[in-house]
Motif scaffolding. Structure first.
Motif, short mmCIF file in Angstrom:
data_model
loop_
_atom_site.label_atom_id
_atom_site.label_comp_id
_atom_site.label_asym_id
_atom_site.label_seq_id
_atom_site.Cartn_x
_atom_site.Cartn_y
_atom_site.Cartn_z
N ASN A 185 6.91 -3.48 -13.58
CA ASN A 185 8.07 -2.74 -13.08
C ASN A 185 8.16 -2.78 -11.56
O ASN A 185 8.79 -1.91 -10.95
N ALA A 186 7.58 -3.81 -10.98
CA ALA A 186 7.54 -3.89 -9.51
C ALA A 186 8.62 -4.81 -8.96
O ALA A 186 8.41 -5.50 -7.95
N LEU B 141 9.66 -3.82 -5.32
CA LEU B 141 8.59 -4.16 -4.38
C LEU B 141 8.55 -5.67 -4.13
O LEU B 141 8.44 -6.12 -2.99
N ARG C 85 0.82 -1.22 0.00
CA ARG C 85 0.00 0.00 0.00
C ARG C 85 0.85 1.26 0.00
O ARG C 85 0.47 2.29 -0.58
N SER C 86 1.99 1.22 0.67
CA SER C 86 2.85 2.41 0.75
C SER C 86 3.76 2.57 -0.47
O SER C 86 4.44 3.59 -0.61
N SER C 87 3.77 1.58 -1.34
CA SER C 87 4.64 1.66 -2.52
C SER C 87 3.99 2.54 -3.60
O SER C 87 2.81 2.89 -3.51
N GLU C 88 4.76 2.86 -4.62
CA GLU C 88 4.25 3.67 -5.73
C GLU C 88 3.27 2.89 -6.60
O GLU C 88 2.59 3.48 -7.44
N HIS C 89 3.20 1.59 -6.41
CA HIS C 89 2.33 0.76 -7.24
C HIS C 89 0.89 0.75 -6.74
O HIS C 89 -0.06 0.81 -7.53
N GLY C 90 0.70 0.65 -5.45
CA GLY C 90 -0.65 0.66 -4.91
C GLY C 90 -1.39 -0.64 -5.20
O GLY C 90 -0.91 -1.53 -5.90
N LYS D 112 -0.66 -1.90 -9.39
CA LYS D 112 -0.49 -1.06 -10.57
C LYS D 112 0.93 -1.21 -11.12
O LYS D 112 1.89 -1.33 -10.36
N ASP D 113 1.04 -1.19 -12.44
CA ASP D 113 2.35 -1.27 -13.12
C ASP D 113 3.16 -2.45 -12.58
O ASP D 113 4.31 -2.32 -12.17
#
Length: 656
Positions: A497-498, A501, A342-347, A493-494
């Motif tokens: 490119n994770a 993460l 949740r805190s990552s840029e991916h969500g 999301k995305d």
């Protein structure tokens, strides 16, 4: 006059001939430098997740590119030297020694190499940026590629040219010393003899090719390939190779002889374009056979790599269908992973918690799963409702409807998925945690993944969970007698490119030995980078190989055009106008360019269609992609044909 002055005078006097040779050298330098510079481009390297694999793959491809360039330039030099044999004879007649002639050639080669290096590096830098952007596009990375000129790439290209200068000088020395002075003056006057042909060998050539095509189109599922694979492979290979050789050696000559026996042979310009071809068959047979077979191999390579690249995108999604999924552990660990995502840029796009029952198979795993060695020995029983919920979120049309003891096995990666009729259901028994046994009846063996391969950022794909989807009522009846496992399934999301993460999430889950973990990103970068690099390298090799093979025909026709200037001069004196001469040249060259192209396309398409496209028929755009690649190859040869015809006409029209 010094050798250097003589060299410069030669270049000025024979600028047209030198320009063709210089173009060949510059083209070779551009290709070599373009590929070498990509290996040292920091922008490209920074974007890659697997630098080591890229360097190894690039090194292998660069060696192959190097060999093709050496072949191409040496062939161009061979043509260049043959055109100058009379000139060398004059030098020897005027008192120059063989060593002085070779030294002069060496100086010429150094000058040409220096010019080629300067022009090739400048142009190659631009092409390197273009191809670097293409490679990033294939890998679907948004990494910009700057224009750079790596010192390592310039040094390796310069080393290649120095090596070629030495080899070319050695080649020239052997050529000058091997022939007598009188042969140097009359080197162009040696006429080839027409090949003796017969209808028997001509018909045999067609039969051999026909048998090869019949075997290929019979398909890998036919009896001949299932029962007699090795003899079929030998017969089809011999039919293609020997049939192609006899086609150009005998069938082409027989066809020309048949045309020559027609009553209207002397009408129009038929006699003009067929007469010289009969004398060229002997010298062209090996070249045209090699070009046909190697051209087919090039097209097959490109089609296979392109199909592999396209399938990889589909395959990664099929093998790892969940962005992130892991076995539910204690509450603290689960919350830690959830907070991380949740805190990552991916969500988070969605989050499901599903449970499954664990069971030990009593029936052989082969009954439900193809290649069971890739699956876990433990079988997971998943309720129909949970499976359909996840399938609905994915947007796949793969839902199931079950009742009673019916089940569907998820044999992910199966080459032969099956649907069983009511009278053909397959029994599959399992043993549950309390020692109770349960028998299910398989209605379908489905090529689909519920959880997908377990993965890690280091080892990529490890094992696949063996999953049986069972009816909701059967699942409810077994809950009290079986052990349970829960799984946390995330859509992010995305996801492609994770990698960062996934690496952090895996480190948390891996604290519990044996816990299931799967991430799309762990496999995507490896699979897509690998397939993109293979496609890019094979495309580069195909470009170089096509250029090299085309030059075989190109330089051969230029040499024949130079040798036939006198014949065309006589035709003009006899009243044949320029329009007729152009028509004769086009028909003559068409007879040389078209058969290798047509046969090569026929070979490559039949093999690709029967043995590759049939295996991936569920991706409908692949035949169109295949024809697109073949179309590009056709376009290259069409442009080469038009260019050869134009230059051929200019050579035979030029006054001596």
């Amino acid at each position: 006059m010094s050798l250097l002055e003589l060299t410069l005078r030669n270049v000025k006097r024979n600028f047209r001939l030198y320009s063709i040779y210089l173009f060949s050298m510059v083209a070779g330098v551009i290709v070599q430098y373009t590929f070498s510079s990509l290996m040292y481009n920091e922008d490209v390297l920074d974007a890659l997740q697997n630098r080591d694999n890229f360097r190894v793959g690039s090194m292998i491809a660069s060696v192959t590119v190097f060999l093709f360039i050496v072949f191409f330039i040496l062939y161009a030099n061979s043509f260049f030297m043959r055109q100058r044999k009379k000139e060398f004879g004059m030098y020897l007649l005027y008192g120059l020694t063989e060593k002085q002639v070779v030294r002069m050639i060496f100086w010429e080669t150094l000058v040409i190499c220096a010019v080629s290096l300067a022009a090739g590096v400048l142009l190659g830098g631009l092409f390197s940026k273009l191809f670097g952007m293409l490679l990033m596009s294939l890998m679907q990375y948004d990494q910009p590629v700057s224009l750079t000129f790596p010192v390592e790439a310039i040094a390796s290209t310069a080393g290649l040219l120095l090596l070629l200068a030495i080899v070319i000088s050695a080649q020239s020395w052997f050529m000058v010393n091997r022939l007598q002075l009188t042969e140097l003056f009359h080197a162009k006057s040696k006429a080839e003899k027409p090949v003796r042909v017969s209808a028997f060998w001509a018909i045999l050539a067609v039969l051999m090719i026909g048998v090869a095509f019949a075997l290929i189109y019979s398909g890998k599922g036919s009896v001949v390939w299932q029962e007699y694979a090795t003899p079929s492979l030998i017969v089809s290979s011999v039919g293609i190779v020997a049939g192609t050789y006899l086609f150009f050696r005998q069938f082409a000559g027989w066809l020309l002889r048949t045309i020559g026996r027609r009553k209207n042979y002397h009408e129009g310009n038929t006699v003009l374009w067929t007469s010289s071809l009969r004398f060229q068959i002997r010298g062209n047979t090996l070249n045209l056979s090699f070009i046909t077979l190697f051209g087919a191999a090039i097209m097959m390579l490109m089609c296979f790599m392109t199909i592999n690249y396209k399938v990889q995108f589909e395959a990664v999604g099929r093998n790892i269908p969940n962005d992130i999924a892991f076995q539910s552990l204690d509450t603290g660990t689960n919350r830690q992973v959830d907070d991380l995502i949740r805190s990552s840029e991916h969500g988070i796009r969605y989050h499901l918690t599903h449970e499954a029952l664990t069971a030990e198979p009593l029936t052989s795993m082969d009954a439900a799963f193809d290649n069971p060695e890739y699956f876990t020995p433990e079988v997971l029983l998943v309720p129909e409702a949970a499976y359909n919920e996840l399938v609905g979120i994915r947007g796949d049309d793969r839902k199931v409807e079950l009742s009673g003891n019916e089940a569907v096995s998820l044999s992910q990666g199966s080459d032969f998925p099956e649907t069983f009729a009511a009278s053909e259901t397959r029994s599959f028994a399992v043993k549950l945690g309390a020692g109770e046994e349960k028998e299910f009846f398989l209605t379908e063996k489905k090529d689909y993944a519920y959880l997908g391969w377990s993965t890690s950022p280091v080892e990529s794909m490890i094992k696949k969970p063996a999953v049986l989807v069972v009816s909701d009522e059967a699942y409810s009846s077994l809950q009290g007698v079986a052990n349970k496992k829960k799984f946390e399934i995330y859509g992010v999301k995305d996801a492609k490119n994770a990698e960062a993460l996934s690496e952090r999430a895996h480190a948390i889950v891996a604290r519990t030995p044996g816990a299931y973990y799967s991430s799309f990103a762990d496999v995507y970068s490896r699979q897509i980078e690998g397939s993109s690099l293979m496609l890019f390298s094979s495309g580069f090799l195909a470009l170089v190989a096509t250029f090299a093979l085309a030059s075989v025909i190109y330089f051969k026709q230029l040499r024949e055009a130079t040798d036939e200037k006198l014949q065309y001069a006589i035709l003009r004196k006899m009243g044949v106008d320029n329009r007729q001469i152009k028509s004769v040249i086009r028909k003559q060259l068409l007879f040389v360019f078209l058969p290798p192209l047509a046969l090569g396309i026929a070979y490559s398409w039949s093999i690709i269609k029967s043995y590759i496209l049939e295996s991936v028929s569920d991706i409908p755009e692949l035949p169109g992609i295949t024809w697109g690649i073949i179309g590009v190859y056709f376009l290259v040869y069409l442009l080469l044909y038009l260019s050869s015809a134009n230059l051929y006409y200019k050579i035979v029209s030029r006054q001596s």
